[in-house]
Design an enzyme around this catalytic site. Structure first.
Site, mmCIF file in Angstrom:
data_model
loop_
_atom_site.group_PDB
_atom_site.id
_atom_site.type_symbol
_atom_site.label_atom_id
_atom_site.label_comp_id
_atom_site.label_asym_id
_atom_site.label_seq_id
_atom_site.Cartn_x
_atom_site.Cartn_y
_atom_site.Cartn_z
ATOM 1 N N ASN A 1 0.840 -1.215 0.000
ATOM 2 C CA ASN A 1 0.000 0.000 0.000
ATOM 3 C C ASN A 1 0.866 1.252 0.000
ATOM 4 O O ASN A 1 0.558 2.229 -0.683
ATOM 5 C CB ASN A 1 -0.952 -0.004 1.201
ATOM 6 C CG ASN A 1 -2.166 -0.873 0.945
ATOM 7 O OD1 ASN A 1 -3.055 -0.492 0.206
ATOM 8 N ND2 ASN A 1 -2.179 -2.060 1.530
ATOM 9 N N ARG B 1 3.405 -0.531 25.948
ATOM 10 C CA ARG B 1 2.694 0.039 24.789
ATOM 11 C C ARG B 1 2.598 1.559 24.922
ATOM 12 O O ARG B 1 2.830 2.297 23.967
ATOM 13 C CB ARG B 1 1.288 -0.575 24.697
ATOM 14 C CG ARG B 1 0.468 -0.050 23.529
ATOM 15 C CD ARG B 1 -0.864 -0.760 23.403
ATOM 16 N NE ARG B 1 -0.724 -2.196 23.295
ATOM 17 C CZ ARG B 1 -0.379 -2.850 22.182
ATOM 18 N NH1 ARG B 1 -0.153 -2.193 21.063
ATOM 19 N NH2 ARG B 1 -0.268 -4.163 22.173
ATOM 20 N N ARG C 1 -0.091 -2.691 14.809
ATOM 21 C CA ARG C 1 -0.071 -2.465 16.255
ATOM 22 C C ARG C 1 -1.361 -1.790 16.678
ATOM 23 O O ARG C 1 -1.879 -0.933 15.959
ATOM 24 C CB ARG C 1 1.101 -1.546 16.645
ATOM 25 C CG ARG C 1 2.436 -2.251 16.612
ATOM 26 C CD ARG C 1 3.524 -1.363 17.151
ATOM 27 N NE ARG C 1 3.305 -0.917 18.521
ATOM 28 C CZ ARG C 1 3.509 -1.656 19.604
ATOM 29 N NH1 ARG C 1 3.937 -2.900 19.485
ATOM 30 N NH2 ARG C 1 3.287 -1.162 20.807
ATOM 31 N N ILE C 2 -1.853 -2.194 17.834
ATOM 32 C CA ILE C 2 -2.998 -1.491 18.407
ATOM 33 C C ILE C 2 -2.446 -0.238 19.056
ATOM 34 O O ILE C 2 -1.485 -0.293 19.828
ATOM 35 C CB ILE C 2 -3.718 -2.394 19.431
ATOM 36 C CG1 ILE C 2 -4.366 -3.567 18.680
ATOM 37 C CG2 ILE C 2 -4.750 -1.599 20.220
ATOM 38 C CD1 ILE C 2 -5.014 -4.601 19.559
ATOM 39 N N LEU C 3 -3.046 0.910 18.719
ATOM 40 C CA LEU C 3 -2.543 2.182 19.248
ATOM 41 C C LEU C 3 -3.319 2.549 20.513
ATOM 42 O O LEU C 3 -4.540 2.370 20.584
ATOM 43 C CB LEU C 3 -2.706 3.274 18.189
ATOM 44 C CG LEU C 3 -1.788 3.088 16.972
ATOM 45 C CD1 LEU C 3 -2.269 3.902 15.783
ATOM 46 C CD2 LEU C 3 -0.340 3.447 17.328
ATOM 47 N N ASN D 1 -6.556 4.679 8.446
ATOM 48 C CA ASN D 1 -6.120 3.285 8.364
ATOM 49 C C ASN D 1 -6.843 2.607 7.210
ATOM 50 O O ASN D 1 -7.940 3.002 6.841
ATOM 51 C CB ASN D 1 -6.490 2.572 9.679
ATOM 52 C CG ASN D 1 -6.059 1.120 9.705
ATOM 53 O OD1 ASN D 1 -4.931 0.791 9.307
ATOM 54 N ND2 ASN D 1 -6.934 0.235 10.153
ATOM 55 N N HIS E 1 -8.330 -1.152 6.349
ATOM 56 C CA HIS E 1 -8.657 -2.414 7.014
ATOM 57 C C HIS E 1 -9.236 -3.374 5.974
ATOM 58 O O HIS E 1 -10.100 -2.973 5.186
ATOM 59 C CB HIS E 1 -9.666 -2.163 8.144
ATOM 60 C CG HIS E 1 -10.039 -3.417 8.861
ATOM 61 N ND1 HIS E 1 -9.191 -4.035 9.770
ATOM 62 C CD2 HIS E 1 -11.137 -4.199 8.781
ATOM 63 C CE1 HIS E 1 -9.772 -5.130 10.220
ATOM 64 N NE2 HIS E 1 -10.948 -5.253 9.641
ATOM 65 N N SER F 1 -11.751 -1.169 3.660
ATOM 66 C CA SER F 1 -12.309 0.113 4.074
ATOM 67 C C SER F 1 -11.174 1.035 4.498
ATOM 68 O O SER F 1 -10.267 0.606 5.216
ATOM 69 C CB SER F 1 -13.225 -0.065 5.292
ATOM 70 O OG SER F 1 -14.210 -1.045 5.050
ATOM 71 N N ASP G 1 -10.872 -0.387 14.850
ATOM 72 C CA ASP G 1 -11.551 -0.594 13.560
ATOM 73 C C ASP G 1 -12.989 -0.070 13.560
ATOM 74 O O ASP G 1 -13.848 -0.587 12.831
ATOM 75 C CB ASP G 1 -11.548 -2.092 13.172
ATOM 76 C CG ASP G 1 -10.138 -2.637 13.003
ATOM 77 O OD1 ASP G 1 -9.241 -1.864 12.629
ATOM 78 O OD2 ASP G 1 -9.932 -3.846 13.256
ATOM 79 N N GLN H 1 -6.340 -6.908 -2.019
ATOM 80 C CA GLN H 1 -5.168 -6.009 -1.998
ATOM 81 C C GLN H 1 -5.062 -5.205 -3.291
ATOM 82 O O GLN H 1 -4.697 -4.030 -3.260
ATOM 83 C CB GLN H 1 -3.882 -6.793 -1.742
ATOM 84 C CG GLN H 1 -3.651 -6.996 -0.239
ATOM 85 C CD GLN H 1 -2.181 -7.030 0.138
ATOM 86 O OE1 GLN H 1 -1.353 -7.427 -0.678
ATOM 87 N NE2 GLN H 1 -1.867 -6.639 1.355
HETATM 88 C C1 GAR Z 1 -3.083 -4.730 4.011
HETATM 89 O O1 GAR Z 1 -3.751 -5.709 3.277
HETATM 90 C C2 GAR Z 1 -4.005 -4.095 5.036
HETATM 91 O O2 GAR Z 1 -5.343 -4.151 4.654
HETATM 92 C C3 GAR Z 1 -3.752 -4.936 6.254
HETATM 93 O O3 GAR Z 1 -2.377 -5.246 6.209
HETATM 94 C C4 GAR Z 1 -1.974 -5.348 4.866
HETATM 95 C C5 GAR Z 1 -0.646 -4.651 4.691
HETATM 96 O O4 GAR Z 1 -0.090 -4.936 3.446
HETATM 97 N N1 GAR Z 1 -4.081 -4.208 7.430
HETATM 98 C C6 GAR Z 1 -4.634 -4.737 8.511
HETATM 99 O O5 GAR Z 1 -4.899 -5.923 8.604
HETATM 100 C C7 GAR Z 1 -4.922 -3.761 9.637
HETATM 101 N N2 GAR Z 1 -5.710 -4.390 10.658
HETATM 102 P P1 GAR Z 1 1.083 -4.048 2.859
HETATM 103 O O6 GAR Z 1 2.175 -3.941 3.930
HETATM 104 O O7 GAR Z 1 1.577 -4.831 1.680
HETATM 105 O O8 GAR Z 1 0.521 -2.728 2.472
#
Ligand code: GAR
Length: 221
Positions: free
Chosen positions: A19, A70, A96-98, A112, A114, A141, A150, A176
């Site tokens: 991303n 944390r 990480r949970i913030l 974020n 998700h 999302s 979330d 993705q």
């Molecule tokens: C992404 O698919 C994102 O949706 C997910 O981690 C991946 C990171 O991929 N995020 C979560 O699960 C957040 N709870 P990337 O490092 O290749 O962008």
């Protein structure tokens, strides 16, 4: 806008950074009116850091394993972000949970992505859970982050269909691919000032959003 400060984006990652790459590419193509001023990872040696370095972006590793708690880690991270300055903090696979204190400090500037059609499937293993539940659709999302995990207001979503032979891996790949379209688009809207969070709601083009726009995989066909 000569002389105006560019819109400063920090991207926080923990891993592969696909991303992040999509956002780097969108900035390079002029599709986002801003600059990625820094990429921060809580894990050393991850692929996302290499992507940032290849694009000439400053990188910082703040290793969570060196922090006593944390709250301590989040204080260090927040201090670093405030000291260096950011208009938008983009969580891109930052696993990480913030803490509430961190989120409250940056609320309205913190987004974020998700991998589910929120409010469905908060938390982890979203694709496996959607397949097991017999869903016909999955997706992702982009949302503003609030202290509840979330649960922040959703800015935009992208949906794909779940086929009969779908596996967790095949669904993740499809979602993705949509994430890589959706996230740069939303970052671009925010950088242009078209989207913001006011009183806990998403506003787009000066109106409160009643339902988030949803991109569909078929729209690309
Ligand atoms: C992404 O698919 C994102 O949706 C997910 O981690 C991946 C990171 O991929 N995020 C979560 O699960 C957040 N709870 P990337 O490092 O290749 O962008």
């Amino acid at each position: 806008m000569s002389g105006a400060q560019p819109f400063r984006i920090k991207v926080l990652i923990s891993g592969s950074g696909t991303n992040l790459q999509a956002i780097i590419d969108a900035v390079a193509q002029g599709a986002i009116a801003g600059q990625i001023t820094e990429v921060i990872s809580n894990r050393p040696g991850v692929r996302g850091l290499e992507r940032a370095q290849a694009a000439g972006i400053r990188t910082t590793v703040l290793d969570h394993r060196r922090a006593p708690s944390r709250e301590e880690y989040d204080r260090e991270l927040a201090g670093h972000i405030e000291a260096t300055g950011a208009d938008l903090i983009v969580l891109a696979g930052f696993m990480r949970i913030l803490s509430d204190g961190f989120v409250e400090q940056f609320m309205g500037r913190l987004i974020n992505i998700h991998p589910s059609l929120l409010p469905a499937y908060r938390g982890l293993h979203t694709h496996a859970r959607a397949i097991a539940a017999g869903e016909s659709e999955a997706g992702c999302s982009v949302h503003y982050v609030i202290p509840e995990l979330d649960a922040g207001p959703v800015i935009a979503q992208a949906a794909v269909s779940i086929e009969a032979e779908e596996t967790e891996a095949s669904l993740q790949a499809k979602v993705q691919a949509m994430e890589h379209q959706l996230y740069p688009q939303v970052v671009g809207w925010i950088a242009e000032g078209r989207v913001e969070m006011r009183e806990g709601m998403v506003w787009m083009d000066d109106s409160p959003l009643s339902a988030p726009p949803c991109l569909r995989a078929e729209d690309n066909a």
